[in-house]
Design an enzyme around this catalytic site. Structure first.
Site, short mmCIF file in Angstrom:
data_model
loop_
_atom_site.label_atom_id
_atom_site.label_comp_id
_atom_site.label_asym_id
_atom_site.label_seq_id
_atom_site.Cartn_x
_atom_site.Cartn_y
_atom_site.Cartn_z
N ILE A 151 -20.00 29.54 61.24
CA ILE A 151 -19.14 30.65 60.82
C ILE A 151 -19.16 31.75 61.86
CG2 ILE A 151 -18.80 32.43 59.07
CD1 ILE A 151 -19.94 30.45 57.02
N PRO A 203 -28.55 33.37 57.30
CA PRO A 203 -28.84 32.86 55.96
C PRO A 203 -29.70 33.84 55.18
CG PRO A 203 -30.20 31.74 57.57
CD PRO A 203 -29.23 32.60 58.35
N THR A 229 -20.74 39.23 55.21
CA THR A 229 -20.26 38.13 54.36
C THR A 229 -21.36 37.08 54.22
OG1 THR A 229 -19.26 37.08 56.30
CG2 THR A 229 -17.82 38.45 54.93
N ARG A 231 -25.47 37.30 52.96
CA ARG A 231 -26.16 37.49 51.70
C ARG A 231 -26.51 38.97 51.57
NH1 ARG A 231 -24.38 33.35 50.36
NH2 ARG A 231 -25.45 31.50 49.52
N ASP A 255 -18.89 41.75 51.34
CA ASP A 255 -18.53 40.77 50.32
C ASP A 255 -19.73 40.42 49.45
OD1 ASP A 255 -16.60 38.93 49.11
OD2 ASP A 255 -17.86 37.33 49.96
N GLU A 260 -26.92 41.37 43.33
CA GLU A 260 -25.57 41.04 42.91
C GLU A 260 -25.49 40.50 41.47
OE1 GLU A 260 -22.34 37.90 44.57
OE2 GLU A 260 -23.27 39.20 46.05
N HIS A 301 -17.81 38.88 46.31
CA HIS A 301 -18.34 37.59 46.79
C HIS A 301 -17.25 36.52 46.74
CE1 HIS A 301 -22.33 35.23 47.32
NE2 HIS A 301 -21.34 34.65 47.98
#
Length: 347
Positions: A151, A203, A229, A231, A255, A260, A301
């Site tokens: 990504i 990660p 975007t 964690r 995001d 969360e 998210h």
């Protein structure tokens, strides 16, 4: 095998029927938690999404469990040590959303750099005044990517189209990728010092918890923009509030947020058996503050959430379950049986 699928929409339920009649499949919109796990004591396979809590308590409550097939790339919602100790295999979906998440990272960046949310809100009210909406160009700016996996490299590819220069910090440099895409690897401190935009693609988990906190914000170039975007736990929420409020950062596009699950269902705080620890309570307050800051754009998210990416997620998850049933497991993060090293999963 007995398969339980959690956080499943109706279309996912229909897709999972592909596993029948060879396997018993149960789908629920609910999350897998210590409270719901006893309802699935027969499950040999569980397929959670990131809102579930596959903790040691959940593993202990599922005596027949053999496989956790998460419908995500990240696996910080799974207690890997507990799985290893029980001989429970864990597999993931390593490459469903390279373009999907990268595109959303730039959607957030553009929303911040051009005040898109505030501008759209004004015009909906019939207010066409432009005061306070002046943005900045991306061309000529330096993008710093923390975590240059699939990504992260896709983000760099997009950045080239905007005329940006790219830097990357990653514990596993790929010189061939750097040569192909025209970016340089640097230390994290150098990246933070030089970048106009910092985009996080590391990660989650204990190793990256609070990777970006007060010390890192102090190094960042004044007026920098942060995009996350990855964690929520990668960024210390209280430190981010301080950096934004002080003017050190010009803005942030997020995001993901720490705490969360509690933000989604804050009523759960009052159902907890023990009070929320002070550290988590502070993080929850900070995350709520971020939702209300005018120079922050928060999405719920959804960086992964396109029709194409969701199709890849479910398709790969079903392939993972069928491969495991055949005795040919794939995309393993934790192998079944004996303890062993966790396979690296790039962001």
């Amino acid at each position: 095998m007995d398969v339980a699928v959690f956080e499943a929409a109706e279309w996912e339920h229909q897709a999972c029927l592909r596993l029948e009649p060879g396997h018993r499949v149960r789908c629920t919109a609910g999350r897998l938690t210590p409270q719901t796990a006893p309802d699935y004591v027969e499950a040999e396979v569980v397929s959670p999404f990131v809102g579930s809590e596959v903790s040691a308590a959940v593993i202990a409550a599922l005596p027949r469990l053999r496989l956790v097939a998460t419908r995500s790339t990240g696996f910080d919602h799974i207690d890997l040590e507990a799985c290893r100790a029980r001989g429970v295999a864990v597999c993931n979906v390593p490459d469903y959303g390279d373009p999907t998440v990268a595109e959303h990272a730039f959607a957030l960046l553009l929303a911040v750099s051009r005040h898109v949310v505030e501008a759209a809100d004004r015009t909906r009210r019939g207010d066409f005044h432009v005061e306070g909406l002046r943005g900045f160009d991306l061309e000529g700016r330096t993008l710093g990517v923390v975590g240059a996996g699939r990504i992260g490299r896709r983000v760099i590819r997009i950045a080239r189209g905007f005329g940006m220069t790219a830097l990357a910090a990653d514990p596993h440099p790929d010189p061939a990728a750097a040569a192909e895409l025209g970016f340089d690897y640097v230390t994290l401190d150098d990246l933070l010092r030089l970048a106009d935009v910092v985009s996080l693609h590391a990660p989650g988990g204990p190793q990256t918890r609070d990777l970006i906190s007060d010390a890192q914000f102090a190094v960042m170039k004044p007026g920098c923009v942060l995009i996350n975007t990855a964690r929520g736990g990668v960024v210390n929420a209280a430190a981010l509030v301080r950096a934004l409020s002080s003017g050190r950062l010009a803005g942030a596009g997020l995001d993901v947020l720490s705490e969360e699950p509690l933000l989604r269902e804050e009523a759960e705080i009052f159902r907890m058996d023990t009070p929320l620890p002070a550290e988590r309570l502070r993080a929850l307050v900070a995350a709520n503050t971020l939702l209300r800051l005018p120079n922050v754009v928060v999405t719920p998210h959804i960086a992964y959430d396109t029709a194409e990416a969701l199709g890849r997620i479910v398709g790969t998850t079903l392939d993972n379950i069928e491969a495991f049933a055949r005795g040919e497991p794939q995309n393993l993060v934790v192998p079944s049986g004996a303890a062993g090293d966790v396979a690296e999963t790039r962001p």
